[in-house]
Structures are given as structure tokens and as C-alpha cells.
Design a protein around this motif. Structure first.
Motif, PDB file in Angstrom:
ATOM      1  N   PRO A 182      10.794  -3.089   1.903  1.00 24.35           N
ATOM      2  CA  PRO A 182      10.524  -2.221   0.756  1.00 24.35           C
ATOM      3  C   PRO A 182      10.007  -0.830   1.115  1.00 24.35           C
ATOM      4  CG  PRO A 182       8.798  -3.874   0.982  1.00 24.35           C
ATOM      5  CD  PRO A 182       9.868  -4.226   1.968  1.00 24.35           C
ATOM      6  N   THR A 183       9.491  -0.668   2.331  1.00 30.77           N
ATOM      7  CA  THR A 183       8.900   0.643   2.645  1.00 30.77           C
ATOM      8  C   THR A 183       9.623   1.363   3.782  1.00 30.77           C
ATOM      9  OG1 THR A 183       7.308  -0.263   4.210  1.00 30.77           O
ATOM     10  CG2 THR A 183       6.621  -0.177   1.911  1.00 30.77           C
ATOM     11  N   THR A 184      10.794   0.855   4.163  1.00 30.37           N
ATOM     12  CA  THR A 184      11.542   1.523   5.245  1.00 30.37           C
ATOM     13  C   THR A 184      11.872   2.955   4.839  1.00 30.37           C
ATOM     14  OG1 THR A 184      12.425  -0.513   6.102  1.00 30.37           O
ATOM     15  CG2 THR A 184      13.697   1.457   6.585  1.00 30.37           C
ATOM     16  N   GLY A 185      11.559   3.882   5.724  1.00 28.41           N
ATOM     17  CA  GLY A 185      11.890   5.285   5.462  1.00 28.41           C
ATOM     18  C   GLY A 185      10.881   6.015   4.589  1.00 28.41           C
ATOM     19  N   ARG A 191       4.108   4.512   1.352  1.00 28.73           N
ATOM     20  CA  ARG A 191       4.058   3.134   1.853  1.00 28.73           C
ATOM     21  C   ARG A 191       2.782   2.450   1.363  1.00 28.73           C
ATOM     22  NH1 ARG A 191       5.175   3.252   7.649  1.00 28.73           N
ATOM     23  NH2 ARG A 191       7.279   3.161   6.855  1.00 28.73           N
ATOM     24  N   ARG A 192       1.658   3.162   1.480  1.00 31.47           N
ATOM     25  CA  ARG A 192       0.394   2.561   1.048  1.00 31.47           C
ATOM     26  C   ARG A 192       0.375   2.333  -0.454  1.00 31.47           C
ATOM     27  NH1 ARG A 192      -3.165   1.934   5.045  1.00 31.47           N
ATOM     28  NH2 ARG A 192      -2.361   2.805   6.971  1.00 31.47           N
ATOM     29  N   ALA A 193       1.000   3.228  -1.208  1.00 31.68           N
ATOM     30  CA  ALA A 193       1.049   3.056  -2.666  1.00 31.68           C
ATOM     31  C   ALA A 193       1.810   1.772  -3.007  1.00 31.68           C
ATOM     32  CB  ALA A 193       1.712   4.270  -3.317  1.00 31.68           C
ATOM     33  N   LEU A 194       2.895   1.523  -2.262  1.00 33.13           N
ATOM     34  CA  LEU A 194       3.667   0.294  -2.512  1.00 33.13           C
ATOM     35  C   LEU A 194       2.880  -0.949  -2.095  1.00 33.13           C
ATOM     36  CD1 LEU A 194       7.416   0.927  -1.848  1.00 33.13           C
ATOM     37  CD2 LEU A 194       6.477  -0.598  -3.536  1.00 33.13           C
ATOM     38  N   TRP A 195       2.120  -0.820  -1.017  1.00 26.11           N
ATOM     39  CA  TRP A 195       1.281  -1.950  -0.593  1.00 26.11           C
ATOM     40  C   TRP A 195       0.304  -2.327  -1.714  1.00 26.11           C
ATOM     41  CZ3 TRP A 195      -0.549  -0.484   5.069  1.00 26.11           C
ATOM     42  CH2 TRP A 195       0.565  -0.505   5.913  1.00 26.11           C
ATOM     43  N   ASP A 196      -0.248  -1.309  -2.370  1.00 25.09           N
ATOM     44  CA  ASP A 196      -1.202  -1.581  -3.467  1.00 25.09           C
ATOM     45  C   ASP A 196      -0.522  -2.374  -4.582  1.00 25.09           C
ATOM     46  OD1 ASP A 196      -3.168  -0.274  -2.136  1.00 25.09           O
ATOM     47  OD2 ASP A 196      -2.981   1.612  -3.250  1.00 25.09           O
ATOM     48  N   VAL A 197       0.718  -2.006  -4.875  1.00 25.69           N
ATOM     49  CA  VAL A 197       1.454  -2.717  -5.934  1.00 25.69           C
ATOM     50  C   VAL A 197       1.667  -4.179  -5.527  1.00 25.69           C
ATOM     51  CG1 VAL A 197       3.626  -2.833  -7.212  1.00 25.69           C
ATOM     52  CG2 VAL A 197       2.610  -0.607  -6.679  1.00 25.69           C
ATOM     53  N   ILE A 198       2.021  -4.381  -4.259  1.00 21.87           N
ATOM     54  CA  ILE A 198       2.285  -5.746  -3.783  1.00 21.87           C
ATOM     55  C   ILE A 198       0.976  -6.556  -3.784  1.00 21.87           C
ATOM     56  CG2 ILE A 198       3.107  -7.123  -1.819  1.00 21.87           C
ATOM     57  CD1 ILE A 198       4.957  -4.661  -1.169  1.00 21.87           C
ATOM     58  N   GLU A 199      -0.118  -5.917  -3.382  1.00 24.07           N
ATOM     59  CA  GLU A 199      -1.431  -6.596  -3.418  1.00 24.07           C
ATOM     60  C   GLU A 199      -1.760  -7.026  -4.847  1.00 24.07           C
ATOM     61  OE1 GLU A 199      -3.283  -7.654  -1.151  1.00 24.07           O
ATOM     62  OE2 GLU A 199      -3.266  -6.372   0.619  1.00 24.07           O
TER      63      GLU A 199
END
Ligand code: ATP
Length: 334
Positions: A182-185, A191-199
Motif C-alpha cells: 500500500p505504500t510503495t512509491g 507512508r506514515r499517514a497510511l500507517w495511521d489509517v491501518i492502525e
């Protein structure tokens, strides 16, 4: 969506509300036994077993061609296995495909959206495929795209596009979410913003299956990590269990003039392994406080001058290197 349709819904939830029914720890979200997939003379998946309890985030890691995508596509019901059994939420694709499509979500690595639709219209379109799920506003809020709701998809940045792909996968409020790199590129901030969503999804008791080339991502997000190579699982456990399993806690990287021959490094106390590259060495050691002075003595005894010295904690990259002798990402030398 590369010809795939989005998947499904279970019940309507407000994003800030906890799941109404706490996940049963005994229920397996995913159960795989003896999974094999052959393509003519290529064995993409060579017999894997896997159990993922409800509410866990599992990371599938491995170099290009390891069999991750094939495994995940079989789990997603997009490919049929040559042999073996796959159950999601106790159901199988052969008999329960319709129900399963309503209960899983998929976010692909690259998603092409209709250019003449806005963010809001895109999420609305995917929401219309399902009878139940989040509201369009809820899905957009979950990925923090409210300010872009009226922006055409073609104008989104890479990170915003990835978040839209996630919103589309989430709009049906799936119980299992598959995220393919999900965070390639993406830049570190996106990337960190997406990690927060996944958390946040994990906080809601959702099961997440993540394929990634980024070890740091797996270390931060995953409860369980599966490392694949040549279609097999070569290691499995929590990130800290895997790191502990290689017996090395610290990594020392150094270069000197003149170079120290690899054999001389055997004198370093508590040494687990060494890898030598053109311009230096990487030592895996158990105890930094004994290994480091030992290394400095070896360097001094040879009259060498250090050009570079750094130490760091061992990571999942080191686990993979130790197990296979190769780097996880292509182009990175061991
Ligand atoms: N449709 C197909 N036909 C023939 N061979 C295939 C097919 N799909 C995958 N393979 C082969 O199966 C092996 C595993 O591929 P797979 O895409 O599952 O690996 P991966 O771990 O996902 O790699 P990547 O990180 O590059 O996406 C590779 O050797 C690949 O060439």
C-alpha cells in the motif's frame, strides 16, 4: 481497479465507534493448509500453511517472485490453488464466494480510477455496489481525504491516490482487508499517514493482510510476519521473535583503510555472522559492548584506519539476509 470489483460489507459502523462485537480470539480469519500453485513449469507456491486469528495484522514479505502475490490472490478468490485448502472466516471460495466477496476488501498496489470522477463520486460508485457498509463521508474521513472530496481523481498525488484506493476498499466495511504494497512509491509522510489509517483499522478489530517490501512497515504494523522465498515460508513469527531467532541483536557496519580480511573478524567476541561487500563489512553481533571494543582492537592491531563505523538494531531485513543470504529488495546488496 485492474478489472477487479471491490468487495464487501458487513454492517454499518461509524468510523470512531469500536466494533460492536469484539473479535473472538479463537476464530481464525484465515486458515491455509498445504497450499500449492503451479504455472506450467513454475511452482509459485510450494506448500504453505498459515493461520491468522481475527483482528491480527499479518505481513507477507519476500523478494520479487517469492510467491506473495499468488498466495494473496488465492486468498482473495482471484486464483484457484493447484492443491491445498483455504478458509476465510470459516468459509471456502468453492461454496461461499458470494458471501466472502461481501466480507473482504482489497486495495491494490496500483489502482486506476475514472479520471472524470471526483473523490466523492468514486467512493459513491463503489459504495453503490454493496447493500451495506460505511457512508461515503465515513470512508473519506477514515483516510483523511475530506479536503479533496471534490477533486478529480486525476489531480490526486500518489499518496492521495493510495488513500482513495483504501477508502474504496473500506467503504463496504470489510472484516478482512487485503493491502498489496500500500505504500510503495510514497514519500515518508504519506507512508506514515497510511500507517495511521491501518492502525485505526486494527483498533476496530479488523484483520489486515499486508504485502510489503518495507521491513520497517512490517515491524510497525504487523502482529505476525511471514517471510516467503521460492514459494515457501522460510520464517514466521512476531517481528521481535524473528529478530531474536537469528541470535543477533545488533549490527555493526564498518569500512577501513586498508581493508580487514574477513577471516580476521572471527576474533570479534559474540560474533554471529559477517557479510563483506566491496567497501566494507557488516557484522551481526549478540552484545555490542563486547563486540565493538573487540572490533576496534582488530582494526588497531592491523594498523588500519576506520573510514566508517555505525551500529544499529537488527531488523527484519537482517533476518531475511541471514536466512537466505540475499537482500529483500532488489538492488540492495547483502
Ligand atoms: N500467471 C502466471 N503464469 C506463470 N507464472 C507466474 C504467473 N504468476 C506468477 N508466476 C510466477 O510465479 C512466481 C511467483 O510470483 P508472484 O507474483 O506470486 O511473486 P511475488 O512474491 O508476489 O513477487 P513480487 O514481489 O515481484 O510481486 C514467479 O516466478 C512468477 O514468475
Amino acid at each position: 481497479m485492474r478489472g477487479r470489483s471491490p468487495r464487501g460489507v458487513l454492517r454499518r459502523l461509524h468510523p470512531l465507534e469500536p466494533s460492536p462485537a469484539p473479535p473472538s480470539p479463537s476464530l481464525l480469519a484465515i486458515e491455509v493448509k498445504g497450499l500449492v500453485k503451479r504455472f506450467e513449469d513454475t511452482v509459485a507456491v510450494a506448500g504453505i500453511d498459515l493461520e491468522v486469528p481475527v483482528g491480527q495484522c499479518i505481513g507477507l514479505l519476500g523478494p520479487n517472485g517469492a510467491g506473495k502475490t499468488t498466495t494473496v490472490e488465492i486468498l482473495e478468490g482471484l486464483q484457484t490453488p493447484t492443491a491445498g485448502k483455504v478458509h476465510l472466516l470459516g468459509k471456502g471460495w468453492a461454496h461461499d464466494a458470494k458471501e466472502l466477496r461481501e466480507r473482504i476488501g482489497i486495495a491494490l498496489q496500483e489502482t486506476r480510477f475514472a479520471e472524470r470522477l471526483t473523490v466523492e463520486e468514486t467512493v459513491q460508485l463503489f459504495r453503490s455496489f454493496y447493500t451495506k457498509g460505511l457512508s461515503v463521508e465515513e470512508a473519506i474521513a477514515l483516510v483523511h481525504l475530506q479536503e479533496k472530496r471534490r477533486t478529480y481523481t486525476v489531480k490526486l498525488s500518489g499518496g492521495q491516490r493510495q488513500r482513495l484506493a483504501l477508502a474504496v476498499a473500506l467503504v463496504a466495511d470489510p472484516e478482512i482487508l487485503f493491502l498489496d504494497e500500500p505504500t510503495t512509491g510514497l514519500d515518508p509522510q504519506s507512508r506514515r499517514a497510511l500507517w495511521d489509517v491501518i492502525e485505526a483499522l486494527k483498533g476496530k478489530g479488523r484483520t489486515v493482510v499486508l504485502t510489503t517490501h518495507y521491513m520497517e512497515e512490517a515491524q510497525v504494523l504487523c502482529d505476525q510476519v511471514v517471510i516467503m522465498d521460492h514459494g515457501r515460508i522460510v520464517a514466521q513469527g512476531t517481528p521481535s521473535e524473528l529478530i531474536a531467532s537469528i541470535g543477533a541483536e545488533q549490527i555493526i557496519e564498518f569500512a577501513s583503510t586498508p581493508d580487514i580480511p574477513a577471516e580476521a573478524l572471527a576474533e570479534v567476541p559474540n560474533l554471529v555472522s559477517t557479510r563483506s561487500r566491496g567497501d566494507g563489512h557488516t557484522l551481526s553481533v549478540k552484545e555490542l559492548h563486547t563486540a565493538l571494543p573487540g572490533l576496534l582492537s582488530v582494526v588497531a592491531a592491523r594498523g588500519a584506519r576506520l573510514r566508517h563505523l555505525s551500529t544499529r538494531q537488527a531488523t527484519l531485513d537482517d533476518v531475511f539476509l541471514t536466512l537466505t543470504g540475499r537482500a529483500l529488495r532488489e538492488g540492495e546488496s547483502p
